[in-house]
Design a protein around this motif. Sequence first.
Motif, short mmCIF file in Angstrom:
data_model
loop_
_atom_site.label_atom_id
_atom_site.label_comp_id
_atom_site.label_asym_id
_atom_site.label_seq_id
_atom_site.Cartn_x
_atom_site.Cartn_y
_atom_site.Cartn_z
N ALA A 41 0.84 -1.20 0.00
CA ALA A 41 0.00 0.00 0.00
C ALA A 41 0.87 1.25 0.00
O ALA A 41 2.03 1.22 0.43
N PRO A 42 0.34 2.38 -0.49
CA PRO A 42 1.14 3.60 -0.67
C PRO A 42 1.79 4.13 0.59
O PRO A 42 2.88 4.69 0.56
N GLU A 43 1.10 3.97 1.73
CA GLU A 43 1.62 4.56 2.97
C GLU A 43 2.71 3.73 3.62
O GLU A 43 3.39 4.21 4.55
N LEU A 44 2.93 2.51 3.15
CA LEU A 44 3.91 1.63 3.79
C LEU A 44 5.32 1.92 3.28
O LEU A 44 5.54 2.02 2.08
N PRO A 45 6.29 2.00 4.19
CA PRO A 45 7.68 2.07 3.74
C PRO A 45 8.10 0.72 3.19
O PRO A 45 7.45 -0.30 3.44
N HIS A 46 9.17 0.72 2.44
CA HIS A 46 9.69 -0.53 1.86
C HIS A 46 11.20 -0.53 2.07
O HIS A 46 11.85 0.52 1.99
N MET A 47 11.75 -1.70 2.36
CA MET A 47 13.21 -1.82 2.49
C MET A 47 13.86 -1.46 1.16
O MET A 47 13.49 -2.00 0.12
N LEU A 48 14.87 -0.59 1.20
CA LEU A 48 15.55 -0.16 -0.02
C LEU A 48 16.78 -0.98 -0.36
O LEU A 48 17.25 -0.93 -1.50
N PHE A 49 17.35 -1.67 0.63
CA PHE A 49 18.63 -2.34 0.40
C PHE A 49 19.62 -1.32 -0.18
O PHE A 49 19.75 -0.23 0.33
N SER A 50 20.30 -1.65 -1.27
CA SER A 50 21.38 -0.79 -1.76
C SER A 50 20.91 0.50 -2.42
O SER A 50 21.73 1.37 -2.71
N LEU A 51 19.62 0.65 -2.66
CA LEU A 51 19.13 1.96 -3.10
C LEU A 51 19.43 3.02 -2.04
O LEU A 51 19.50 4.21 -2.34
N SER A 52 19.65 2.59 -0.81
CA SER A 52 20.08 3.49 0.26
C SER A 52 21.36 4.22 -0.12
O SER A 52 21.61 5.36 0.32
N LYS A 53 22.22 3.57 -0.91
CA LYS A 53 23.52 4.15 -1.26
C LYS A 53 23.39 5.50 -1.95
O LYS A 53 24.21 6.41 -1.74
N SER A 54 22.36 5.66 -2.78
CA SER A 54 22.19 6.92 -3.49
C SER A 54 21.84 8.05 -2.54
O SER A 54 22.19 9.22 -2.79
N PHE A 55 21.16 7.75 -1.45
CA PHE A 55 20.87 8.76 -0.43
C PHE A 55 22.15 9.12 0.33
O PHE A 55 22.37 10.28 0.68
N THR A 56 22.99 8.11 0.58
CA THR A 56 24.27 8.38 1.23
C THR A 56 25.14 9.27 0.35
O THR A 56 25.78 10.22 0.83
N SER A 57 25.17 8.97 -0.93
CA SER A 57 25.91 9.81 -1.88
C SER A 57 25.41 11.25 -1.84
O SER A 57 26.21 12.20 -1.88
N THR A 58 24.10 11.41 -1.76
CA THR A 58 23.51 12.75 -1.70
C THR A 58 24.03 13.51 -0.49
O THR A 58 24.38 14.70 -0.57
N ALA A 59 24.12 12.83 0.65
CA ALA A 59 24.64 13.47 1.87
C ALA A 59 26.10 13.89 1.68
O ALA A 59 26.51 14.98 2.11
N ILE A 60 26.88 13.01 1.06
CA ILE A 60 28.29 13.35 0.84
C ILE A 60 28.40 14.57 -0.07
O ILE A 60 29.23 15.48 0.17
N GLY A 61 27.57 14.62 -1.11
CA GLY A 61 27.59 15.79 -1.99
C GLY A 61 27.27 17.07 -1.25
O GLY A 61 27.89 18.12 -1.49
N MET A 62 26.31 17.01 -0.35
CA MET A 62 25.95 18.19 0.44
C MET A 62 27.10 18.59 1.36
O MET A 62 27.40 19.79 1.53
#
Length: 481
Positions: free
Chosen positions: A58-79
Amino acid sequence: MQMTNRSLTRTTPEQLGIAAKQVIAFLDDVGKHKSELHSFMLLRHGQVAAEDWWAPYAPELPHMLFSLSKSFTSTAIGMAVHEGIITLDDAVVSFFPDDLPGDVPEHLGAMQIRHLLMMGTGHDEDTMDALIAAEDGHWVRAFLELPVPHEPGTHFLYNTGATYMLSAILQKASGQSLMDYLTPRLFKPLGIENPTWDTCPRGINTGGYGLNITTEDIAKLGQLYLQRGLWNGVRIMDEEWVHEATRKQISNGDGGDSDWAQGYGYQFWRCRHGIYRGDGAFGQFCLVMPEQDAVIAITSGTGDMQAIMNSVWDHLLPGFLPEPIAEDESSVALGECLAKLHLEVPKLGSKSMLEAQISGTRYEIEQDRTEEAPFPLKNLCIKFDKDRARLDFKLESEDSITLGREHWLTESTVTIEGKDTRTAGSFTWKSQDELILTLQAIETPFCITLELHFVDDAVTIHSSYNVGWDKVVTVHGKAVN
């Protein structure tokens, strides 16, 4: 582009120049290949053209991202680079002077933040297993103790431990965890609410995996990159970082038909057709399509991620047109198709005469193979009702789940490996003495199937996962009451 912090604007595919028949063709194709999608969201020009969730997801449920998390980490490093907290040329060892081996090897000493980002650390194998195995829980020290046989920057190796080190460096340099750092800079501006991120034993966010957010939140990250760092007219990220993070930084193969051989950026994969992506195990995708001004977010539970991308390239790409188009019969058909999406519930036989006999009986499981099982039961008890049943069981602790009779019930939260996970359940009878239980953990890609065979006062249980566990484990139990 129209959007609010909390949600993206919805419109029709035709208004955004997308042929509905091509979206239908994509959905048909992933079904034909048995790609178990859990959600799909298609954006163009910053608006949602099509979306749906395969119930019980369902739309409101979070989902495990596994390695898609890496792109968020990269975003933090860029900032952090843009803020001057770190630079890409900083040596990894410079952040951890108290955790270094006695003599720092040449290649370890030469390793920079940029090498962690591009998966060019010089290691021969992913370091993550060694980090998790560290008896003292000191993942940074475990990483720094590993051999680095190749010169950093010359050898691509997908290395989740490298992304963990980016999280550790950010925490060391900023004084904030990765989650705390991103909350005011990314999550709040984009309206990403209640994200959660796993941590190592010492409280550092895992970085390379462990982020849990919704499908729309995934799409928002893609849209931010598509807009080169702007959100509602405000610059969230440096535009140059977007360019550098998503272009080819290191070769990872010879191209061809594989979307894992088109080059790697800073925690983003290059794809065919000028597209780039973040992705995670079992089919978690954020596809960014600059030429089409489009983003696709997908969550799933599949062992063949390339098949999903092939379906996108073969069917969705031809559907992007330069101007809005008129609605036709396929527009109605698409709405009907999306409304019917669901995960099939096993339906083999609705009832058995055995129910009255075994209902409420507790079975103790023999422990000889329990630890090998993907769902390591210690005991279980099933209580049947007219259209449902309740499974009481023990893994680490006592738990229960409600099961629909050949339909999903989504009333339960189950603790698996220390995490509370919302779980949908169903049951069906394969024969008069063979019961099938299906447990779909609807914040994850995972589905657990338990096949129970009852003979007299004994039960034999075959347990398996849909993905991530390639064997069926058989255990035995005895009635104790």
